[in-house]
Design an enzyme around this catalytic site. Structure first.
Site, PDB file in Angstrom:
ATOM      1  N   HIS A 279     -95.746  24.854 -34.876  1.00 41.17           N
ATOM      2  CA  HIS A 279     -95.282  26.193 -34.520  1.00 41.17           C
ATOM      3  C   HIS A 279     -95.160  27.025 -35.782  1.00 41.17           C
ATOM      4  O   HIS A 279     -94.803  26.496 -36.843  1.00 41.17           O
ATOM      5  CB  HIS A 279     -93.911  26.116 -33.818  1.00 41.17           C
ATOM      6  CG  HIS A 279     -93.578  27.355 -33.066  1.00 41.17           C
ATOM      7  ND1 HIS A 279     -92.975  28.426 -33.668  1.00 41.17           N
ATOM      8  CD2 HIS A 279     -93.798  27.706 -31.777  1.00 41.17           C
ATOM      9  CE1 HIS A 279     -92.822  29.382 -32.774  1.00 41.17           C
ATOM     10  NE2 HIS A 279     -93.320  28.967 -31.616  1.00 41.17           N
ATOM     11  N   ASP A 336     -94.861  23.802 -25.197  1.00 48.03           N
ATOM     12  CA  ASP A 336     -96.020  23.545 -24.336  1.00 48.03           C
ATOM     13  C   ASP A 336     -96.346  22.067 -24.176  1.00 48.03           C
ATOM     14  O   ASP A 336     -97.186  21.707 -23.370  1.00 48.03           O
ATOM     15  CB  ASP A 336     -97.254  24.260 -24.911  1.00 48.03           C
ATOM     16  CG  ASP A 336     -97.118  25.754 -24.809  1.00 48.03           C
ATOM     17  OD1 ASP A 336     -96.578  26.211 -23.798  1.00 48.03           O
ATOM     18  OD2 ASP A 336     -97.530  26.456 -25.736  1.00 48.03           O
TER      19      ASP A 336
HETATM   20  N1  ACO Z   1    -102.470  19.422 -35.180  1.00 52.87           N
HETATM   21  C1  ACO Z   1    -102.913  19.082 -36.418  1.00 52.87           C
HETATM   22  N2  ACO Z   1    -102.681  19.815 -37.523  1.00 52.87           N
HETATM   23  C2  ACO Z   1    -101.988  20.944 -37.373  1.00 52.87           C
HETATM   24  C3  ACO Z   1    -101.483  21.368 -36.122  1.00 52.87           C
HETATM   25  C4  ACO Z   1    -101.754  20.556 -35.011  1.00 52.87           C
HETATM   26  N3  ACO Z   1    -101.307  20.904 -33.794  1.00 52.87           N
HETATM   27  N4  ACO Z   1    -100.831  22.544 -36.262  1.00 52.87           N
HETATM   28  C5  ACO Z   1    -100.908  22.853 -37.557  1.00 52.87           C
HETATM   29  N5  ACO Z   1    -101.602  21.891 -38.235  1.00 52.87           N
HETATM   30  C6  ACO Z   1    -101.856  21.857 -39.692  1.00 52.87           C
HETATM   31  C7  ACO Z   1    -102.957  22.846 -40.052  1.00 52.87           C
HETATM   32  O1  ACO Z   1    -104.226  22.205 -40.091  1.00 52.87           O
HETATM   33  C8  ACO Z   1    -102.525  23.294 -41.420  1.00 52.87           C
HETATM   34  O2  ACO Z   1    -102.911  22.318 -42.361  1.00 52.87           O
HETATM   35  P1  ACO Z   1    -103.281  22.757 -43.878  1.00 52.87           P
HETATM   36  O3  ACO Z   1    -102.033  23.345 -44.474  1.00 52.87           O
HETATM   37  O4  ACO Z   1    -103.673  21.467 -44.519  1.00 52.87           O
HETATM   38  O5  ACO Z   1    -104.395  23.742 -43.778  1.00 52.87           O
HETATM   39  C9  ACO Z   1    -100.994  23.285 -41.355  1.00 52.87           C
HETATM   40  O6  ACO Z   1    -100.663  22.339 -40.325  1.00 52.87           O
HETATM   41  C10 ACO Z   1    -100.394  24.635 -41.002  1.00 52.87           C
HETATM   42  O7  ACO Z   1    -101.041  25.121 -39.828  1.00 52.87           O
HETATM   43  P2  ACO Z   1    -101.393  26.663 -39.598  1.00 52.87           P
HETATM   44  O8  ACO Z   1    -102.441  26.770 -38.546  1.00 52.87           O
HETATM   45  O9  ACO Z   1    -101.653  27.319 -40.917  1.00 52.87           O
HETATM   46  O10 ACO Z   1     -99.990  27.161 -39.064  1.00 52.87           O
HETATM   47  P3  ACO Z   1     -99.736  28.425 -38.166  1.00 52.87           P
HETATM   48  O11 ACO Z   1     -98.317  28.754 -38.292  1.00 52.87           O
HETATM   49  O12 ACO Z   1    -100.736  29.496 -38.465  1.00 52.87           O
HETATM   50  O13 ACO Z   1    -100.091  27.899 -36.682  1.00 52.87           O
HETATM   51  C11 ACO Z   1     -99.933  27.061 -34.496  1.00 52.87           C
HETATM   52  C12 ACO Z   1     -99.164  27.571 -35.731  1.00 52.87           C
HETATM   53  C13 ACO Z   1    -101.038  28.063 -34.093  1.00 52.87           C
HETATM   54  C14 ACO Z   1     -98.967  26.951 -33.321  1.00 52.87           C
HETATM   55  C15 ACO Z   1    -100.552  25.677 -34.824  1.00 52.87           C
HETATM   56  O14 ACO Z   1     -99.526  24.755 -35.138  1.00 52.87           O
HETATM   57  C16 ACO Z   1    -101.438  25.134 -33.690  1.00 52.87           C
HETATM   58  O15 ACO Z   1    -102.624  25.484 -33.615  1.00 52.87           O
HETATM   59  N6  ACO Z   1    -100.851  24.275 -32.786  1.00 52.87           N
HETATM   60  C17 ACO Z   1    -101.592  23.790 -31.652  1.00 52.87           C
HETATM   61  C18 ACO Z   1    -101.610  24.872 -30.567  1.00 52.87           C
HETATM   62  C19 ACO Z   1    -100.251  25.051 -29.904  1.00 52.87           C
HETATM   63  O16 ACO Z   1     -99.595  24.094 -29.520  1.00 52.87           O
HETATM   64  N7  ACO Z   1     -99.871  26.330 -29.718  1.00 52.87           N
HETATM   65  C20 ACO Z   1     -98.631  26.687 -29.032  1.00 52.87           C
HETATM   66  C21 ACO Z   1     -97.670  27.349 -29.949  1.00 52.87           C
HETATM   67  S1  ACO Z   1     -96.161  27.642 -29.120  1.00 52.87           S
HETATM   68  C22 ACO Z   1     -96.454  28.964 -28.135  1.00 52.87           C
HETATM   69  O17 ACO Z   1     -97.277  29.814 -28.333  1.00 52.87           O
HETATM   70  C23 ACO Z   1     -95.652  29.042 -26.956  1.00 52.87           C
END
Ligand code: ACO
Length: 401
Positions: A279, A336
């Site tokens: 998140h 979720d």
């Molecule tokens: N699985 C594996 N790795 C992950 C995940 C994941 N679910 N989420 C983040 N990471 C990693 C990224 O690869 C990144 O790694 P890096 O620093 O080596 O590049 C690091 O963690 C940070 O991730 P970002 O994408 O930069 O973080 P951001 O805050 O932009 O994204 C998000 C947050 C979009 C929710 C992300 O965690 C994700 O894609 N999760 C899966 C989708 C999801 O569950 N979305 C629902 C969110 S809650 C809602 O909207 C109600």
């Protein structure tokens, strides 16, 4: 000599913050999140207390008005919402224009946007009373709109609202009831839906709420602004993650396959992510995920379902929480992760999951929209950019290129 920075208006100090990771777009008194501690408060009240003790109508009143209602205020609010649950009859023809296999979110975007063409007496946004009528209409009509999207997809007749039921009970009846039979609302399912709606009601300046605020900042029609929010919510990185999380858990299938998927999530060359994990703000447990997990267990027990997907989800959570990659990046289950297991057990197809999120988030969207419009400091939202394109050059006729 042309100063290219002046030509493109790039003078003064700019902050470059893609994804707005550290830029506040507004002041707000509605929802507070402490992402490090895993705390979520609505108007100061902890989400777990609201999910346990409150009704969706009460939380809606709280988000819109700032205080929990007295008994009379709650009665009047509930009555007002119940007066707006029906859709203009002509809107039913909109549904018939969609393909039967249309995604419910596509239908929601279209039908909610179309409300702007039907309710002209609640679109003067300078009038607080009209704003409140538009807000009440949206909260009241979303269950009807979502249930009709479902009914259309399965080819069953639309069900009119039954205002003697609760907000949640009425929604369940409009979705799963049929005109020829009496529909009994199961109290455990009703309670689970009540919790799910409360847990999704608001979440400060997330992508879809920011979209509603940005659209609304130009003075746009409120129904069109909420349609914009629905469009944004649809994406798998936001509201679409509940659908994606259940699809992922089904794909994993059995707990023995979990290590393979964990390895894929950690592989930088693989675009796969664990859906329902991570998140932008929570770097600890999403407090909503805890309530969801408990609710999933309750619903499956009540329905006598032993779903291997829940076992896979619980096992995946345990493995990920002990894994260095997830610990280091502070990736925890979000709202979720478990919601799909519950909604699936209740009988919703995965395509409806995000539509239910949109239904519940509507109250947050309208509360935030009202707060923005009433703010005397409110301006049209207009981010700047850092221009990286060509400098000025002369037009070249096509035969000379
Ligand atoms: N699985 C594996 N790795 C992950 C995940 C994941 N679910 N989420 C983040 N990471 C990693 C990224 O690869 C990144 O790694 P890096 O620093 O080596 O590049 C690091 O963690 C940070 O991730 P970002 O994408 O930069 O973080 P951001 O805050 O932009 O994204 C998000 C947050 C979009 C929710 C992300 O965690 C994700 O894609 N999760 C899966 C989708 C999801 O569950 N979305 C629902 C969110 S809650 C809602 O909207 C109600």
């Amino acid at each position: 000599v042309i100063d290219i920075r002046k030509l493109y208006g790039q003078t003064g100090l700019f902050t470059y913050d893609p994804g707005f990771t550290s830029t506040a777009s507004c002041e707000s008194a509605i929802t507070y999140i402490d992402g490090d501690e895993g705390i979520l408060l609505h108007r100061g009240y902890p989400i777990d207390q609201l999910a346990e003790n409150s009704t969706f109508m009460e939380v809606s009143y709280l988000l819109l008005n700032g205080e929990l209602p007295t008994a009379d205020e709650l009665k009047n609010f509930t009555y007002t919402i119940s007066r707006h649950t029906m859709l203009h009859e002509q809107l039913a023809t909109f549904y018939r224009g969609f393909r039967r296999d249309a995604h419910p979110m596509a239908i929601m975007c279209g039908v909610v946007g179309a409300l702007s063409a039907f309710y002209h007496d609640s679109t003067d946004i300078t009038d607080p009373e009209q704003r409140m009528i538009a807000s009440h209409r949206l909260i009241a009509k979303m269950p009807t709109i979502a249930a009709m999207a479902y009914k259309y997809s399965v080819g069953q007749p639309f069900m009119y609202p039954d205002n003697s039921l609760t907000y949640t009970g009425n929604f369940l009846r409009m979705t799963f009831g049929v005109p020829a039979e009496k529909y009994e609302v199961n109290p455990v399912i009703e309670n689970a839906m009540r919790r799910i709606f409360i847990l999704h009601a608001d979440h400060e300046q997330n992508a879809s709420t920011s979209t509603v605020r940005l659209a609304g900042s130009s003075g746009a029609n409120p129904f069109a602004c909420i349609a914009a929010g629905i469009a944004c919510l649809w994406g798998p990185a936001h509201g679409g993650a509940n659908e994606a999380a259940l699809n992922m858990l089904r794909e994993i299938g059995t707990p023995d396959k979990i290590p393979e998927y964990i390895a894929r999530a950690k592989d930088k060359n693989d675009p796969f992510r664990l859906m329902g994990f991570g998140h932008r703000v929570y770097k600890n447990f999403d407090p909503r995920a805890k309530v969801m997990q408990k609710t999933a267990q309750e619903v499956l027990k009540e329905l006598g379902i032993s779903d291997p997907v829940l076992d896979t989800a619980q096992e995946l959570e345990q493995i990920a929480l002990k894994d260095d990659y997830f610990i280091e990046k502070k990736l925890y289950p979000n709202v979720d992760f478990y919601s799909g297991v519950i909604l699936n057990a209740i009988g919703f197809p995965t395509s409806m999951f995000t539509a239910l999120f949109a239904l519940a988030r509507t109250v947050g969207w309208v509360a935030q929209w009202n707060e923005m419009i009433s703010d005397p400091e409110q301006k049209i939202g207009r981010p700047r950019q850092l221009y990286t394109g060509q400098t000025q050059r002369d037009y070249v006729p096509v035969d000379k290129r």
